[in-house]
Motif scaffolding. Structure first.
Motif, PDB file in Angstrom:
ATOM      1  N   GLY A  84      24.563  60.674   2.895  1.00 49.25           N
ATOM      2  CA  GLY A  84      23.539  59.658   3.100  1.00 49.25           C
ATOM      3  C   GLY A  84      24.014  58.243   2.835  1.00 49.25           C
ATOM      4  O   GLY A  84      23.197  57.347   2.592  1.00 49.25           O
ATOM      5  N   LYS A  85      25.329  58.008   2.878  1.00 48.52           N
ATOM      6  CA  LYS A  85      25.887  56.690   2.545  1.00 48.52           C
ATOM      7  C   LYS A  85      26.232  55.904   3.803  1.00 48.52           C
ATOM      8  O   LYS A  85      26.686  56.464   4.796  1.00 48.52           O
ATOM      9  CB  LYS A  85      27.140  56.853   1.684  1.00 48.52           C
ATOM     10  N   ASP A  86      26.048  54.585   3.724  1.00 50.44           N
ATOM     11  CA  ASP A  86      26.520  53.673   4.763  1.00 50.44           C
ATOM     12  C   ASP A  86      27.892  53.136   4.369  1.00 50.44           C
ATOM     13  O   ASP A  86      28.219  53.053   3.182  1.00 50.44           O
ATOM     14  CB  ASP A  86      25.559  52.489   4.926  1.00 50.44           C
ATOM     15  N   ARG A  87      28.683  52.780   5.358  1.00 49.20           N
ATOM     16  CA  ARG A  87      29.977  52.153   5.084  1.00 49.20           C
ATOM     17  C   ARG A  87      30.405  51.343   6.303  1.00 49.20           C
ATOM     18  O   ARG A  87      29.801  51.443   7.367  1.00 49.20           O
ATOM     19  CB  ARG A  87      31.043  53.201   4.750  1.00 49.20           C
ATOM     20  N   ARG A  88      31.436  50.557   6.130  1.00 51.19           N
ATOM     21  CA  ARG A  88      31.989  49.779   7.235  1.00 51.19           C
ATOM     22  C   ARG A  88      33.426  50.221   7.515  1.00 51.19           C
ATOM     23  O   ARG A  88      34.158  50.562   6.590  1.00 51.19           O
ATOM     24  CB  ARG A  88      31.958  48.283   6.921  1.00 51.19           C
ATOM     25  N   THR A  89      33.779  50.215   8.772  1.00 45.70           N
ATOM     26  CA  THR A  89      35.161  50.491   9.162  1.00 45.70           C
ATOM     27  C   THR A  89      35.544  49.502  10.250  1.00 45.70           C
ATOM     28  O   THR A  89      34.692  48.755  10.757  1.00 45.70           O
ATOM     29  CB  THR A  89      35.318  51.942   9.664  1.00 45.70           C
ATOM     30  N   MET A  90      36.827  49.461  10.583  1.00 41.22           N
ATOM     31  CA  MET A  90      37.286  48.471  11.552  1.00 41.22           C
ATOM     32  C   MET A  90      36.935  48.861  12.982  1.00 41.22           C
ATOM     33  O   MET A  90      36.776  50.053  13.294  1.00 41.22           O
ATOM     34  CB  MET A  90      38.804  48.269  11.438  1.00 41.22           C
ATOM     35  N   LEU A  91      36.795  47.864  13.830  1.00 41.68           N
ATOM     36  CA  LEU A  91      36.664  48.077  15.267  1.00 41.68           C
ATOM     37  C   LEU A  91      38.001  47.714  15.898  1.00 41.68           C
ATOM     38  O   LEU A  91      38.405  46.546  15.881  1.00 41.68           O
ATOM     39  CB  LEU A  91      35.559  47.195  15.849  1.00 41.68           C
ATOM     40  N   PRO A  92      38.737  48.688  16.424  1.00 43.45           N
ATOM     41  CA  PRO A  92      40.046  48.391  17.017  1.00 43.45           C
ATOM     42  C   PRO A  92      39.921  47.335  18.114  1.00 43.45           C
ATOM     43  O   PRO A  92      39.116  47.470  19.038  1.00 43.45           O
ATOM     44  CB  PRO A  92      40.491  49.746  17.585  1.00 43.45           C
ATOM     45  N   ARG A  93      40.700  46.289  18.003  1.00 37.72           N
ATOM     46  CA  ARG A  93      40.627  45.197  18.981  1.00 37.72           C
ATOM     47  C   ARG A  93      40.987  45.680  20.383  1.00 37.72           C
ATOM     48  O   ARG A  93      40.492  45.146  21.373  1.00 37.72           O
ATOM     49  CB  ARG A  93      41.551  44.054  18.557  1.00 37.72           C
ATOM     50  N   SER A  94      41.845  46.683  20.468  1.00 38.19           N
ATOM     51  CA  SER A  94      42.253  47.189  21.780  1.00 38.19           C
ATOM     52  C   SER A  94      41.115  47.889  22.519  1.00 38.19           C
ATOM     53  O   SER A  94      41.213  48.128  23.721  1.00 38.19           O
ATOM     54  CB  SER A  94      43.438  48.144  21.621  1.00 38.19           C
ATOM     55  N   LEU A  95      40.032  48.219  21.800  1.00 37.94           N
ATOM     56  CA  LEU A  95      38.905  48.910  22.427  1.00 37.94           C
ATOM     57  C   LEU A  95      37.729  47.974  22.695  1.00 37.94           C
ATOM     58  O   LEU A  95      36.696  48.422  23.187  1.00 37.94           O
ATOM     59  CB  LEU A  95      38.439  50.068  21.540  1.00 37.94           C
ATOM     60  N   THR A  96      37.883  46.691  22.366  1.00 36.96           N
ATOM     61  CA  THR A  96      36.770  45.751  22.488  1.00 36.96           C
ATOM     62  C   THR A  96      36.219  45.701  23.911  1.00 36.96           C
ATOM     63  O   THR A  96      35.017  45.833  24.133  1.00 36.96           O
ATOM     64  CB  THR A  96      37.206  44.345  22.043  1.00 36.96           C
ATOM     65  N   ASP A  97      37.094  45.505  24.888  1.00 38.03           N
ATOM     66  CA  ASP A  97      36.630  45.372  26.277  1.00 38.03           C
ATOM     67  C   ASP A  97      35.967  46.650  26.772  1.00 38.03           C
ATOM     68  O   ASP A  97      34.901  46.609  27.403  1.00 38.03           O
ATOM     69  CB  ASP A  97      37.809  44.997  27.186  1.00 38.03           C
ATOM     70  N   ALA A  98      36.585  47.787  26.491  1.00 39.90           N
ATOM     71  CA  ALA A  98      36.028  49.062  26.950  1.00 39.90           C
ATOM     72  C   ALA A  98      34.678  49.332  26.294  1.00 39.90           C
ATOM     73  O   ALA A  98      33.745  49.825  26.943  1.00 39.90           O
ATOM     74  CB  ALA A  98      37.006  50.197  26.645  1.00 39.90           C
ATOM     75  N   LEU A  99      34.545  48.981  25.022  1.00 37.83           N
ATOM     76  CA  LEU A  99      33.285  49.223  24.320  1.00 37.83           C
ATOM     77  C   LEU A  99      32.193  48.275  24.817  1.00 37.83           C
ATOM     78  O   LEU A  99      31.025  48.677  24.938  1.00 37.83           O
ATOM     79  CB  LEU A  99      33.499  49.060  22.815  1.00 37.83           C
ATOM     80  N   GLN A 100      32.558  47.046  25.123  1.00 38.63           N
ATOM     81  CA  GLN A 100      31.575  46.111  25.682  1.00 38.63           C
ATOM     82  C   GLN A 100      31.083  46.581  27.044  1.00 38.63           C
ATOM     83  O   GLN A 100      29.891  46.462  27.358  1.00 38.63           O
ATOM     84  CB  GLN A 100      32.183  44.713  25.765  1.00 38.63           C
ATOM     85  N   ARG A 101      31.980  47.127  27.855  1.00 45.42           N
ATOM     86  CA  ARG A 101      31.552  47.669  29.155  1.00 45.42           C
ATOM     87  C   ARG A 101      30.622  48.855  28.969  1.00 45.42           C
ATOM     88  O   ARG A 101      29.651  49.027  29.721  1.00 45.42           O
ATOM     89  CB  ARG A 101      32.779  48.074  29.991  1.00 45.42           C
ATOM     90  N   GLU A 102      30.902  49.692  27.982  1.00 43.84           N
ATOM     91  CA  GLU A 102      30.048  50.851  27.715  1.00 43.84           C
ATOM     92  C   GLU A 102      28.658  50.400  27.268  1.00 43.84           C
ATOM     93  O   GLU A 102      27.648  51.003  27.663  1.00 43.84           O
ATOM     94  CB  GLU A 102      30.685  51.722  26.635  1.00 43.84           C
ATOM     95  N   ILE A 103      28.595  49.342  26.481  1.00 49.20           N
ATOM     96  CA  ILE A 103      27.309  48.835  26.019  1.00 49.20           C
ATOM     97  C   ILE A 103      26.519  48.237  27.177  1.00 49.20           C
ATOM     98  O   ILE A 103      25.289  48.394  27.264  1.00 49.20           O
ATOM     99  CB  ILE A 103      27.515  47.809  24.882  1.00 49.20           C
ATOM    100  N   GLU A 104      27.198  47.551  28.082  1.00 54.39           N
ATOM    101  CA  GLU A 104      26.518  47.017  29.258  1.00 54.39           C
ATOM    102  C   GLU A 104      26.002  48.153  30.143  1.00 54.39           C
ATOM    103  O   GLU A 104      24.925  48.046  30.749  1.00 54.39           O
ATOM    104  CB  GLU A 104      27.459  46.101  30.047  1.00 54.39           C
ATOM    105  N   ARG A 105      26.752  49.226  30.210  1.00 55.39           N
ATOM    106  CA  ARG A 105      26.299  50.410  30.953  1.00 55.39           C
ATOM    107  C   ARG A 105      25.035  50.972  30.310  1.00 55.39           C
ATOM    108  O   ARG A 105      24.081  51.349  31.000  1.00 55.39           O
ATOM    109  CB  ARG A 105      27.413  51.458  30.956  1.00 55.39           C
ATOM    110  N   ALA A 106      25.035  51.021  28.971  1.00 52.70           N
ATOM    111  CA  ALA A 106      23.856  51.510  28.257  1.00 52.70           C
ATOM    112  C   ALA A 106      22.669  50.564  28.454  1.00 52.70           C
ATOM    113  O   ALA A 106      21.521  51.014  28.537  1.00 52.70           O
ATOM    114  CB  ALA A 106      24.173  51.648  26.763  1.00 52.70           C
ATOM    115  N   ARG A 107      22.937  49.260  28.554  1.00 49.20           N
ATOM    116  CA  ARG A 107      21.863  48.289  28.765  1.00 49.20           C
ATOM    117  C   ARG A 107      21.186  48.514  30.123  1.00 49.20           C
ATOM    118  O   ARG A 107      19.959  48.496  30.232  1.00 49.20           O
ATOM    119  CB  ARG A 107      22.413  46.864  28.670  1.00 49.20           C
ATOM    120  N   THR A 108      22.010  48.725  31.147  1.00 47.66           N
ATOM    121  CA  THR A 108      21.472  48.973  32.484  1.00 47.66           C
ATOM    122  C   THR A 108      20.657  50.264  32.509  1.00 47.66           C
ATOM    123  O   THR A 108      19.562  50.320  33.095  1.00 47.66           O
ATOM    124  CB  THR A 108      22.619  49.056  33.500  1.00 47.66           C
ATOM    125  N   MET A 109      21.180  51.298  31.863  1.00 47.10           N
ATOM    126  CA  MET A 109      20.462  52.578  31.809  1.00 47.10           C
ATOM    127  C   MET A 109      19.141  52.422  31.067  1.00 47.10           C
ATOM    128  O   MET A 109      18.107  52.979  31.479  1.00 47.10           O
ATOM    129  CB  MET A 109      21.327  53.641  31.133  1.00 47.10           C
TER     130      MET A 109
END
Length: 335
Positions: free
Chosen positions: A178-203
């Motif tokens: 039940g704990k929250d934590r933070r981890t890094m977001l790999p910079r190499s995945l930034t563009d791909a993840l942003q595209r996935e989020i835009e896909r989710a926005r359209t859906m």
């Protein structure tokens, strides 16, 4: 389900008690905020326990029946220690939380000792080959698992609001314990993840137009914030391909990406990449931790990123320090 009474007769559980036993188990599990997977596992074990004892009601059974059931799992079923312990946990929950029976024999139940095994870890070259053999959303999810150290369900349950591109961070909500934590977001995945989020926005926009678009919110947030379920920030980063009926409340909604699809994609990629090691989504988490320690990062830092409660759990990954050029040289290599 019908149960046999103490005299050998058959009684209808629906007439004997309201609600029925397994329904009450589900209600208590949901009241204590157990996950759906835990609920399904516990109900399954309790059903097996009842059927194993000729449908006798659990109130009419005790230590002898429980021990016989667990022994049968180990001897005939040849289940792993973790599986046997899960069965015991489900029965303890049944007696303590549902039947309100706290008997002395329950405290004496000995859990099976889990063997200490080294985790299966891919080399960096094997990770490269595996990811190169994948594409689409399975590739992105697998890349996130290796690049962040998240557990599988932590990754699949990510919400839009939990991605912080400005600080290159991911907030993992309600992790193990039940704990929250933070981890890094790999910079190499930034563009791909942003595209996935835009896909989710359209859906999501299409879902709202069709009269859907409300996601399941954790806990009681749906009552506290009635409109939040339809906000884009609360949507899953990786929504499912199609809508489904939520088993918890019967509502039709779009859940997160199916982990079975990822498992099939990883199995196929492993074969194409000619990797002979056992491989699952959790293997990428093991590889994340091992490769960080190999790179010289402090074990406390790795512990925080993984969300381990005890550093002793993280220390299992130090096995890499006793291997190859980082550790002991075999005497054969000195000859």
């Amino acid at each position: 389900m019908n149960y046999r009474d103490g005299n050998g007769g058959v009684t209808d559980a629906g007439q004997e008690q309201r609600p029925r036993l397994l329904d009450e188990v589900r209600r208590r599990l949901r009241l204590k905020h157990y996950s759906l997977r835990t609920e399904q596992a516990y109900v399954g074990w309790i059903r097996r326990f009842i059927l194993h004892n000729d449908k006798r009601h659990p109130r009419d059974m005790g230590a002898v029946e429980v021990e016989r059931f667990l022994s049968d799992l180990a001897v005939r079923g040849r289940v792993a220690a973790g599986t046997q312990n899960q069965a015991l946990s489900s029965l303890l929950f049944l007696y303590r939380e549902v039947l309100a029976i706290d008997l002395p024999w329950m405290e004496k139940m000995v859990r099976a000792k889990r063997p200490q095994r080294l985790p299966s870890v891919l080399s960096q070259t094997e990770v490269q080959r595996l990811l190169a053999a994948m594409d689409g959303r399975p590739w992105l999810i697998a890349s996130l698992l290796y690049g962040t150290g998240m557990r599988l369900m932590e990754c699949l349950r990510l919400r839009i609001k939990d991605i912080d591109f400005s600080h290159h961070e991911i907030c993992v909500r309600d992790g193990k314990g039940g704990k929250d934590r933070r981890t890094m977001l790999p910079r190499s995945l930034t563009d791909a993840l942003q595209r996935e989020i835009e896909r989710a926005r359209t859906m999501h926009a299409s879902e709202l137009a069709a009269g859907f678009g409300a996601t399941r919110l954790p806990g009681a947030l749906a009552r506290k914030y009635p409109r939040a379920a339809q906000e884009f920030a609360w949507q899953f980063v990786f929504p499912s391909v199609q809508r489904a009926i939520d088993p918890l409340d019967g509502a039709t909604r779009r859940h997160h990406f199916d982990d079975a699809i990822l498992a099939r994609a990883m199995k196929s990629a492993r074969q194409r990449a000619n990797i002979d090691k056992p491989l699952s989504a959790h293997t990428l988490r093991h590889s994340f931790a091992t490769h960080l320690i190999e790179a010289g990062y402090d074990i406390r830092t790795v512990q925080e990123l993984l969300g381990h409660k005890n550093v002793a759990t993280t220390q299992i990954y130090t096995h890499v320090l006793n291997r190859g050029g980082h550790g002991v040289l075999s005497p054969l290599d000195r000859v």
